[in-house]
Design a protein around this motif. Structure first.
Motif, PDB file in Angstrom:
ATOM      1  N   TRP A 336       0.818  -1.226   0.000  1.00  0.00           N
ATOM      2  CA  TRP A 336       0.000   0.000   0.000  1.00  0.00           C
ATOM      3  C   TRP A 336       0.845   1.268   0.000  1.00  0.00           C
ATOM      4  N   ASP A 366      -1.804  -5.296  -1.788  1.00  0.00           N
ATOM      5  CA  ASP A 366      -2.936  -4.548  -1.215  1.00  0.00           C
ATOM      6  C   ASP A 366      -3.913  -4.151  -2.318  1.00  0.00           C
ATOM      7  N   ASP A 367      -4.766  -3.209  -2.030  1.00  0.00           N
ATOM      8  CA  ASP A 367      -5.837  -2.738  -2.912  1.00  0.00           C
ATOM      9  C   ASP A 367      -5.333  -2.451  -4.329  1.00  0.00           C
ATOM     10  N   ARG A 443     -16.135   7.442   0.457  1.00  0.00           N
ATOM     11  CA  ARG A 443     -15.027   7.005  -0.403  1.00  0.00           C
ATOM     12  C   ARG A 443     -15.584   6.544  -1.756  1.00  0.00           C
ATOM     13  N   LYS A 476      -5.880  -9.675   4.029  1.00  0.00           N
ATOM     14  CA  LYS A 476      -6.200  -8.460   4.794  1.00  0.00           C
ATOM     15  C   LYS A 476      -7.639  -8.088   4.443  1.00  0.00           C
ATOM     16  N   ASP A 478     -10.600  -5.696   4.682  1.00  0.00           N
ATOM     17  CA  ASP A 478     -10.758  -4.266   4.957  1.00  0.00           C
ATOM     18  C   ASP A 478     -12.219  -3.834   4.905  1.00  0.00           C
ATOM     19  N   ASN A 480     -13.929   0.165   4.353  1.00  0.00           N
ATOM     20  CA  ASN A 480     -13.481   1.555   4.272  1.00  0.00           C
ATOM     21  C   ASN A 480     -14.566   2.610   4.295  1.00  0.00           C
ATOM     22  N   CYS A 523      -9.154  -5.096   9.238  1.00  0.00           N
ATOM     23  CA  CYS A 523      -8.776  -3.697   9.072  1.00  0.00           C
ATOM     24  C   CYS A 523     -10.047  -2.936   8.745  1.00  0.00           C
ATOM     25  N   GLY A 525     -10.077   0.908   7.485  1.00  0.00           N
ATOM     26  CA  GLY A 525      -9.369   2.188   7.407  1.00  0.00           C
ATOM     27  C   GLY A 525      -8.422   2.282   8.592  1.00  0.00           C
ATOM     28  N   GLY A 526      -7.623   1.215   8.797  1.00  0.00           N
ATOM     29  CA  GLY A 526      -6.805   1.113  10.017  1.00  0.00           C
ATOM     30  C   GLY A 526      -7.673   0.554  11.123  1.00  0.00           C
ATOM     31  N   TRP A 542      -5.051  -4.399  11.640  1.00  0.00           N
ATOM     32  CA  TRP A 542      -4.248  -3.218  11.289  1.00  0.00           C
ATOM     33  C   TRP A 542      -4.681  -2.078  12.218  1.00  0.00           C
ATOM     34  N   ASP A 545      -4.361   3.597  10.149  1.00  0.00           N
ATOM     35  CA  ASP A 545      -3.780   4.010   8.863  1.00  0.00           C
ATOM     36  C   ASP A 545      -2.651   5.003   9.074  1.00  0.00           C
TER      37      ASP A 545
HETATM   38  C1  GLA Z   1      -7.562   1.182   4.024  1.00  0.00           C
HETATM   39  C2  GLA Z   1      -6.488   0.433   4.771  1.00  0.00           C
HETATM   40  C3  GLA Z   1      -5.153   0.667   4.097  1.00  0.00           C
HETATM   41  C4  GLA Z   1      -5.221   0.233   2.665  1.00  0.00           C
HETATM   42  C5  GLA Z   1      -6.348   0.956   1.957  1.00  0.00           C
HETATM   43  C6  GLA Z   1      -6.567   0.413   0.567  1.00  0.00           C
HETATM   44  O1  GLA Z   1      -7.441   2.549   4.187  1.00  0.00           O
HETATM   45  O2  GLA Z   1      -6.473   0.756   6.105  1.00  0.00           O
HETATM   46  O3  GLA Z   1      -4.136  -0.003   4.780  1.00  0.00           O
HETATM   47  O4  GLA Z   1      -5.408  -1.159   2.611  1.00  0.00           O
HETATM   48  O5  GLA Z   1      -7.567   0.833   2.655  1.00  0.00           O
HETATM   49  O6  GLA Z   1      -7.588   1.062  -0.097  1.00  0.00           O
END
Ligand code: GLA
Length: 726
Positions: A336, A366-367, A443, A476, A478, A480, A523, A525-526, A542, A545
């Protein structure tokens, strides 16, 4: 026997190693709370007092006894409708729309082992490690039953509470409010410690005096949230890190929650932990039940530090599950902050090559690997590998990564959908949305209705077909955005917010069953869903962020009050930091990330040869202490919100080894010296500082502290390794 029942007095006593919890069924069949705190021996019903209090109602069957009022008596599970005007743990709307419930004791059962909760995460234990008490209460008119559940983990000083609401009556009822734990205190002055925050700055410590009125924290976001964590401490006025009485309440749930602390008209304190009232109207027809997520209670008479360690042990040993529960976790590098959406298969392979050279175990893509995802505006819901972008198949990529001796992990966000996606075009009906209204975007994405099995099954099938393509050893998970537009085409809207979370749990359980060797790191967004509920499915989360080492000292400090270091996802990232613009030495970044699962979140190709050598050394060091960090006892040595430095230490369970970390947060001219007082050592034992080889008595390091050298740089860090002699 951790749980005892005295038949004549109808008195329940729950004993743990250092605490006692007592309640009794009184002459009217009400379940009154008597005591929770340090160990006691006798019957505590002498604490109950009866006075004629104006404007405090008396139950009808008290036959005119004006001194008997549930408005003033301490209760186990206060409900609306009994003349108690304080906050309730349960509010039920009956078939005739009245809001009233009158629960009386019917029976109880004591059994070995710890109860489980269908579809929900819960503390677990071996048969011989725990006991369960189930108390059945009933409303004779509506025939609503409440089964109060207590789990006692004697050795761990842990008591868990949950409740099942069962409708045995003919009419449909609506559960308007439901909590799993209420603690009533007839005396004492208390503060409430809670952990507030925001995206990228989670779990700040806040201590408030509980005054007359009600103090409420919670989440209406569909997740436990960055803004308030579902875990609080009720602290005696004088309680500190190392002294005084305090109680913890940790909600094992990942959705909306509410914690209310109230000081009533007579200075009595009530604290309730449960579901948030808003957006929650759960209907139950005859025979249906609702399970209220569990609250983990614990008590310490030696301040917050001991309380934290009790929770760390409980969560590590009795909540986290799976193959990685006790294993040191793979040290990973995540794409990321190294490349965001801008990568190809070659980029990931290069990260893997760097990983192999530096001694990193795993690379995480990651994403950005699926659909047409080049930024955060599209493709959520289209879980097909973008082979054009990668320039290869997933199998080719994972094989090549594995050939380097590096494991492969991947990012997903299963609960979400982009309007610009094939899934949305084919199934706009899958979105959580109120008919006739345009949903809130966040988002630029919408939420899927995870309360519906059909929706979950679609995403599950897509994700499995990706996971089956290559050797994927980590995921992972997530999320968001916060939920909004709570509605479902299939389920009654008042239950969707709860069913959604159960849907997430069902998905995670299925995933874990199908891929038992896969490590799941969650996770949002953290740290937006950093809670005990998620830890049942993902042994690490996680943490934030925000990867800035200085901010992380404070974020990880707040996190440490309940959650063990083994659950805290923490990485070294590049400088200047992408969230704050701050530059901190690699050493400091490393030492801060080592108070977590440890990894990297940067592009090593951009580092100098010297930095690469330093990273190799950092990794060798970390691996030496990984087991101590993951499983040792954790001590906070400072309060980084007030002290000029952050400091913490790990002591191995056998007491032979300790690792002390200190990050100086303030530098001024002609600085006073910082003395760090250590903890958790044996006063009479000698410890060798492995660097200087000098020996110190535990008593000296704990009572007098150790001076930290002064430095001519910002945020210097010190790490001290101690070994017990003999
Ligand atoms: C979130 C996660 C980040 C990353 C982004 C990807 O914000 O916390 O670590 O994976 O998404 O979009």
């Amino acid at each position: 026997m951790a749980i005892q029942f005295q038949k004549e007095k109808r008195l329940f006593t729950l004993q743990t190693a250092h605490t006692t919890y007592q309640m009794k069924v009184d002459d009217f069949g009400f379940l009154l709370h008597l005591y929770y705190g340090g160990k006691t021996k006798g019957d505590m019903d002498y604490l109950l007092t009866y006075y004629d209090r104006g404007f405090s109602g008396n139950p009808n069957d008290a036959e005119g006894d004006r001194t008997y009022s549930l408005d003033t008596l301490p209760q186990e599970f206060p409900v609306m409708g009994t003349g108690d005007y304080r906050s309730s743990a349960l509010i039920i709307q009956n078939g005739d729309a009245s809001e009233s419930c009158d629960l009386r004791y019917l029976s109880h059962e004591i059994r070995k082992g710890k109860y489980g909760l269908k579809g929900l995460p819960a503390v677990y234990a071996k048969e011989e490690e725990a006991e369960t008490l189930e108390i059945l209460l009933q409303d004779a008119v509506s025939r609503v039953e409440v089964r109060l559940l207590y789990g006692v983990l004697e050795k761990e000083d842990i008591i868990t509470r949950s409740a099942k609401i069962v409708n045995q009556g003919e009419d449909r009822i609506i559960v308007e409010k439901a909590a799993s734990a209420c603690l009533d205190f007839v005396t004492g002055e208390y503060d409430l410690i809670s952990f507030y925050g925001r995206h990228a700055m989670e779990r700040n410590f806040q201590r408030n005096q509980i005054l007359h009125g009600s103090y409420v924290i919670g989440s209406r976001r569909g997740t436990s949230s960055h803004q308030y964590n579902p875990a609080v401490i009720l602290a005696g006025k004088d309680a500190t890190e190392d002294t005084g009485k305090c109680y913890g309440m940790v909600f094992v749930y990942s959705g909306n929650f509410m914690c209310e602390a109230e000081n009533d008209q007579f200075g009595q304190t009530r604290i309730i932990m449960g579901m948030h009232r808003d957006l929650f109207h759960y209907p139950l027809v005859k025979g249906q039940e609702l399970i209220i997520p569990e609250t983990i209670l614990s008590y310490s008479d030696q301040g917050f530090g001991k309380l934290s360690r009790q929770y760390h042990n409980c969560i590590r040993e009795h909540l986290c599950r799976g193959k990685y529960k006790d294993q040191t976790r793979p040290l990973l590098i995540n794409s990321w902050e190294a490349s965001y959406f801008d990568f190809t298969g070659e980029t990931i392979l290069n990260l893997a090559k760097e990983a192999a050279e530096l001694g990193i175990d795993m690379v995480v893509m990651d994403d950005g690997w699926f659909g047409n995802r080049e930024d955060d505006n599209s493709s959520l819901g289209d879980w097909q590998v973008n082979e054009k972008k990668l320039g290869c198949t997933l199998k080719e990529l994972t094989d090549r990564v594995n050939e380097l001796g590096v494991k492969f992990g991947i990012w997903i966000e299963p609960e979400m959908i982009s309007e610009d996606s094939v899934l949305y075009r084919e199934h706009p009906d899958y979105v959580m949305q109120i008919p006739g209204r345009k949903p809130i975007r966040a988002r630029n994405q919408l939420a899927l209705d995870f309360s519906r099995k059909e929706v979950r099954d679609n995403v599950f099938a897509q994700i499995c077909s990706v996971f089956d393509q290559g050797n994927i050893e980590y995921v992972k998970w997530d999320l968001n955005r916060s939920l909004s537009d709570i509605y479902s085409l299939e389920n009654y809207p008042g239950r969707v917010i709860y069913d959604y979370v159960l849907g997430v749990y069902a998905f995670l359980e299925k995933l874990q069953t199908r891929y038992p060797d896969m490590l799941i790191e969650s996770c949002s967004g953290g740290g937006g869903r950093f809670d005990a509920g998620m830890m049942y499915y993902s042994p690490q989360i996680w943490c934030s962020d925000n990867t800035d080492a200085v901010d992380r000292v404070r974020i990880q400090y707040g996190t440490s009050f309940f959650y063990p270091v083994s659950t805290v996802g923490s990485h070294v990232s590049a400088v200047p930091n992408h969230q704050t613009g701050r530059s901190v030495s690699l050493r400091t970044r490393g030492i801060v990330a080592m108070a977590g699962t440890f990894g990297y979140e940067l592009d090593p190709a951009k580092l100098s040869a010297k930095e690469r050598e330093e990273i190799k050394e950092q990794i060798r060091e970390y691996k030496k202490y990984a087991e101590l960090i993951q499983n040792g006892d954790y001590y906070r040595l400072s309060d980084p919100f007030h002290d000029p430095y952050g400091a913490w230490m790990f002591v191995s369970k056998d007491g032979r080894q300790a690792l002390v970390s200190v990050v100086v947060l303030e530098i001024h001219g002609n600085m006073p010296v910082n003395y760090v007082h250590m903890k958790g050592l044996e006063a009479d034992s000698l410890y060798e500082d492995m660097d200087t080889k000098r020996c110190y008595y535990g008593s000296d390091l704990m009572e007098a502290g150790m001076p930290m050298p002064s430095a001519m740089e910002e945020y210097p860090t010190y790490q001290i390794v101690l070994r017990k002699k003999g």
